[in-house]
Enzyme design. Structure first.
Site, PDB file in Angstrom:
ATOM      1  N   GLY A  12       0.790  -1.231   0.000  1.00 33.83           N
ATOM      2  CA  GLY A  12       0.000   0.000   0.000  1.00 33.83           C
ATOM      3  C   GLY A  12       0.820   1.277   0.000  1.00 33.83           C
ATOM      4  O   GLY A  12       0.340   2.317   0.435  1.00 33.83           O
ATOM      5  N   ASN A  14       1.621   2.966  -2.607  1.00 35.69           N
ATOM      6  CA  ASN A  14       0.895   3.889  -3.500  1.00 35.69           C
ATOM      7  C   ASN A  14      -0.348   4.435  -2.813  1.00 35.69           C
ATOM      8  O   ASN A  14      -0.663   5.620  -2.953  1.00 35.69           O
ATOM      9  CB  ASN A  14       0.495   3.181  -4.795  1.00 35.69           C
ATOM     10  CG  ASN A  14       1.601   3.183  -5.818  1.00 35.69           C
ATOM     11  OD1 ASN A  14       1.857   4.195  -6.461  1.00 35.69           O
ATOM     12  ND2 ASN A  14       2.296   2.063  -5.944  1.00 35.69           N
ATOM     13  N   HIS A 104      -0.353  -0.270 -13.499  1.00 30.90           N
ATOM     14  CA  HIS A 104       0.411  -1.483 -13.802  1.00 30.90           C
ATOM     15  C   HIS A 104       1.888  -1.097 -13.913  1.00 30.90           C
ATOM     16  O   HIS A 104       2.217  -0.114 -14.575  1.00 30.90           O
ATOM     17  CB  HIS A 104      -0.079  -2.101 -15.115  1.00 30.90           C
ATOM     18  CG  HIS A 104       0.553  -3.422 -15.381  1.00 30.90           C
ATOM     19  ND1 HIS A 104       0.138  -4.574 -14.758  1.00 30.90           N
ATOM     20  CD2 HIS A 104       1.605  -3.769 -16.159  1.00 30.90           C
ATOM     21  CE1 HIS A 104       0.903  -5.573 -15.147  1.00 30.90           C
ATOM     22  NE2 HIS A 104       1.801  -5.122 -16.001  1.00 30.90           N
TER      23      HIS A 104
HETATM   24  C1  GRF Z   1       2.783  -1.295  -7.714  1.00 30.09           C
HETATM   25  O1  GRF Z   1       4.011  -1.488  -8.345  1.00 30.09           O
HETATM   26  C2  GRF Z   1       1.666  -1.250  -8.706  1.00 30.09           C
HETATM   27  O2  GRF Z   1       2.038  -0.800  -9.955  1.00 30.09           O
HETATM   28  C3  GRF Z   1       1.260  -2.690  -8.805  1.00 30.09           C
HETATM   29  O3  GRF Z   1       1.433  -3.217  -7.517  1.00 30.09           O
HETATM   30  C4  GRF Z   1       2.419  -2.469  -6.827  1.00 30.09           C
HETATM   31  C5  GRF Z   1       1.838  -2.058  -5.520  1.00 30.09           C
HETATM   32  O4  GRF Z   1       2.797  -1.535  -4.653  1.00 30.09           O
HETATM   33  N1  GRF Z   1      -0.042  -2.824  -9.392  1.00 30.09           N
HETATM   34  P1  GRF Z   1       2.325  -0.859  -3.297  1.00 30.09           P
HETATM   35  O5  GRF Z   1       1.446  -1.865  -2.563  1.00 30.09           O
HETATM   36  O6  GRF Z   1       1.573   0.374  -3.653  1.00 30.09           O
HETATM   37  O7  GRF Z   1       3.567  -0.570  -2.534  1.00 30.09           O
END
Ligand code: GRF
Length: 187
Positions: A12, A14, A104
């Protein structure tokens, strides 16, 4: 207020970056985070950031209208998949047309589809000797990683890069661009 709901299955980072980005925003807020994993690290982040977080199981996600009703109850304007690993069922897609986006960690249509997530994507990029990779933000439809592309950004892959360093570069692109693209879509 425009309402974002984030779906995340793992760390999480992001999700946290998006939550922080909109913390002081006058018109857009993160209403909640939903996860399909009880032990997902994203739950700790939500706790710390004081964002409501909810867990749902496979049955309520795939075989009922529970999640649709929940999202409608929050007046959701945009559903943001940030490291969410389940396929989105038809009932959620049809209830939120053009309101579900995913990030992605590669330049789609390359390195997408079922089973292409996380480390595996960066490993494949490395093994194929790509000289560039990047991120793709796209609308979600009923097929993995096939909805219309909204935004892409690139980074170089050097011979000295391994999957971890590629992942790091890609994450930096995600942190830089994902909140801005969301903001643009909602403005
Ligand atoms: C990210 O690299 C995103 O592109 C992919 O999954 C990853 C999630 O990372 N879909 P985080 O959980 O946000 O650290």
């Amino acid at each position: 207020m425009k309402q974002i709901v984030i779906l995340a299955s793992g760390s999480g980072s992001n999700a946290e970056n998006i939550i922080t980005h909109f913390q002081e925003h006058p018109e857009i807020q993160v209403a909640a985070v939903l996860t399909n994993k009880k032990e997902a690290k994203v739950l700790e982040r939500c706790d710390r950031l004081q964002i409501p977080a909810f867990y749902f199981n496979h049955t309520s996600f795939r075989d009922s209208d529970t999640v649709v009703k929940f999202l409608q109850g929050l007046s959701t304007d945009l559903i943001v998949l940030a490291g969410f690993l389940w396929k989105i069922p038809e009932n959620i897609i049809s209830a939120f047309p053009n309101k579900i986006i995913n990030i992605h960690p590669a330049l789609l249509p390359k390195y997408g589809g079922k089973g292409m997530y996380g480390e595996r994507v960066h490993q494949a990029v490395k093994e194929n000797g790509e000289t560039e990779t990047g991120i793709t933000i796209h609308y979600v439809n009923e097929h993995y990683d096939e909805g219309a592309i909204i935004f892409q950004a690139k980074t170089t892959v050097n011979p000295s890069d391994d999957a971890d360093s590629i992942a790091e570069k890609v994450h930096q692109l995600e942190y830089e661009h994902f909140p801005k693209v969301i903001e643009k879509l909602l403005s």
